[in-house]
Design a protein around this motif. Structure first.
Motif, PDB file in Angstrom:
ATOM      1  N   CYS A 185      -1.439  -0.769   7.005  1.00  0.00           N
ATOM      2  CA  CYS A 185      -0.656  -0.140   5.937  1.00  0.00           C
ATOM      3  C   CYS A 185      -1.449  -0.189   4.630  1.00  0.00           C
ATOM      4  N   HIS A 187      -0.334   0.519   1.685  1.00  0.00           N
ATOM      5  CA  HIS A 187       0.505   0.085   0.568  1.00  0.00           C
ATOM      6  C   HIS A 187       0.391  -1.420   0.320  1.00  0.00           C
ATOM      7  N   CYS A 188       0.282  -2.183   1.402  1.00  0.00           N
ATOM      8  CA  CYS A 188       0.234  -3.641   1.260  1.00  0.00           C
ATOM      9  C   CYS A 188      -1.100  -4.198   1.745  1.00  0.00           C
ATOM     10  N   CYS A 199       6.925  -5.501   2.359  1.00  0.00           N
ATOM     11  CA  CYS A 199       6.450  -4.151   2.035  1.00  0.00           C
ATOM     12  C   CYS A 199       7.462  -3.107   2.505  1.00  0.00           C
ATOM     13  N   CYS A 202       5.810  -0.389   5.357  1.00  0.00           N
ATOM     14  CA  CYS A 202       5.619  -0.768   6.772  1.00  0.00           C
ATOM     15  C   CYS A 202       6.704  -1.710   7.262  1.00  0.00           C
TER      16      CYS A 202
HETATM   17 ZN   LIG Z   1       2.877  -2.313   4.181  1.00  0.00          ZN
END
Ligand SMILES: [Zn+2]
Length: 355
Positions: A185, A187-188, A199, A202
């Motif tokens: 992921c 994003h994280c 997160c 995910c």
């Molecule tokens: Zn994530």
């Protein structure tokens, strides 16, 4: 993280073939042949739809037409997967079709690959596929090499099955195959946590699903079990390591008219008794148009007639043969006139098959 498997939809193969659960092997074969002819992509108007249906019929027959597979399927019953409890990560639910098997992510966590466009359902793959989710051969399909000291890791190979029709094996084709797999992921950063919270992209798993579509060339002359390699389309490597490869294992679809023996095609032809006795010129189908053959006088049931070069192509050039296997069918009803002729023949003839 433990291995998880997504619940897959139960397939009612009896319903697909339109036969009762008590159907005999002969009834199942007959139902398959009828449906496979009707939905064969080469004859249907809507090719794409017919192809899906044809593959579904084929999958059903692959199971019900094989006594061992049929027994396994019957023993499971429709509630076979009732105990499965798994919540897929976001984005995975919408992926339909194809197959799945557990793999391992870059950090060692396990997840599933999903294939689309290969012609087999998730249900089939989990039960009967080469990589069948439960008890899939260890190491097979996720072969990777790791060098701890160098900290680079070659991406794992991914392996799946692909259903190939005899027409495709004859002429070759290009197939669109989707592979869905987990990637870290963004994003994280794959940690599953962001600013001290789970997160929200995910859901804490550190992975998101990504689907990629590849055009896979099916060369003319492929054989059952052959592995098609799609270089660099496996899992991405870690630390600058090269990507793995995607392997697709060929499984030839059952054909309503032909069976396959190496590169030869077998075709069973029904003869009338007088054709077998007197000989006849008849037309038999091949994968590319009909061919006229001569049935010699005195042909027995089960005799094999070879039509050279009308089988499947060989990779090194040339082709296998069409082998016509004879059967003799007798009329189940006869007219009064016919009965008189048979009676006359019975009286005249000195032939005794039990002597
Ligand atoms: Zn994530």
């Amino acid at each position: 993280m433990g291995r998880f498997l997504m619940p897959v939809q139960y397939k009612d193969y009896y319903e697909i073939l339109g036969v009762p659960r008590t159907a005999s092997d002969a009834e199942i074969k007959k139902a398959f042949r009828k449906l496979a002819r009707q939905h064969h992509p080469d004859v249907a108007k809507n090719k794409k739809q017919a192809e899906e249906k044809f593959k579904e019929i084929n999958e059903a027959y692959e199971v019900l037409g094989d006594p061992a597979k049929r027994k396994k399927y019957d023993d499971l019953g429709p509630n076979w997967n009732a105990g499965a409890d798994f919540r897929p990560p976001p984005g995975w639910e919408s992926f339909s079709g194809g197959r799945s098997y557990p793999g391992r992510g870059p950090r060692g966590e396990e997840f599933e690959f999903h294939f689309g466009g290969t012609g087999f359902s998730d249900f089939f793959e989990q039960l009967f596929g080469s990589m069948g989710g439960r008890g899939g051969a260890a190491g097979f399909g996720r072969r990777g090499s790791m060098d701890e000291e160098m900290a680079t890791e070659r991406g794992r190979d991914i392996e799946g099955d692909i259903m190939v029709t005899l027409e495709e094996a004859m002429r070759g084709s290009v197939r669109s195959v989707q592979v869905r797999h987990g990637v870290p992921c963004q994003h994280c950063g794959g940690t599953g946590q962001r600013a001290g919270h789970v997160c929200n992209v995910c859901g804490g798993s550190g992975q998101v699903a990504k689907t990629e579509t590849y055009q896979v060339k099916i060369p003319a002359g492929v054989v059952e079990g052959q592995r098609l390699r799609v270089a660099g389309r496996g899992e991405v490597g870690a630390g600058g390591g090269a990507a793995g490869d995607l392997y697709l294992r060929v499984r030839l679809a059952k054909h309503p008219d032909f069976s396959v023996e190496d590169h030869n095609l077998l075709y069973e032809v029904e003869l009338a008794p007088w054709e077998a006795v007197l000989g006849a010129n008849i037309s038999v189908p091949t994968l590319n148009g009909g061919v006229n053959i001569r049935i010699p006088a005195g042909t027995q049931a089960g005799q094999k007639l070879r039509v050279r070069g009308r089988g499947l192509p060989l990779r090194e050039g040339g082709s296998g043969d069409l082998i016509v296997v004879t059967a003799v069918e007798v009329p189940s009803q006869v007219s009064e006139e016919e009965r008189k002729l048979w009676e006359k023949l019975a009286k005249e003839s000195s032939f005794n098959p039990r002597e």
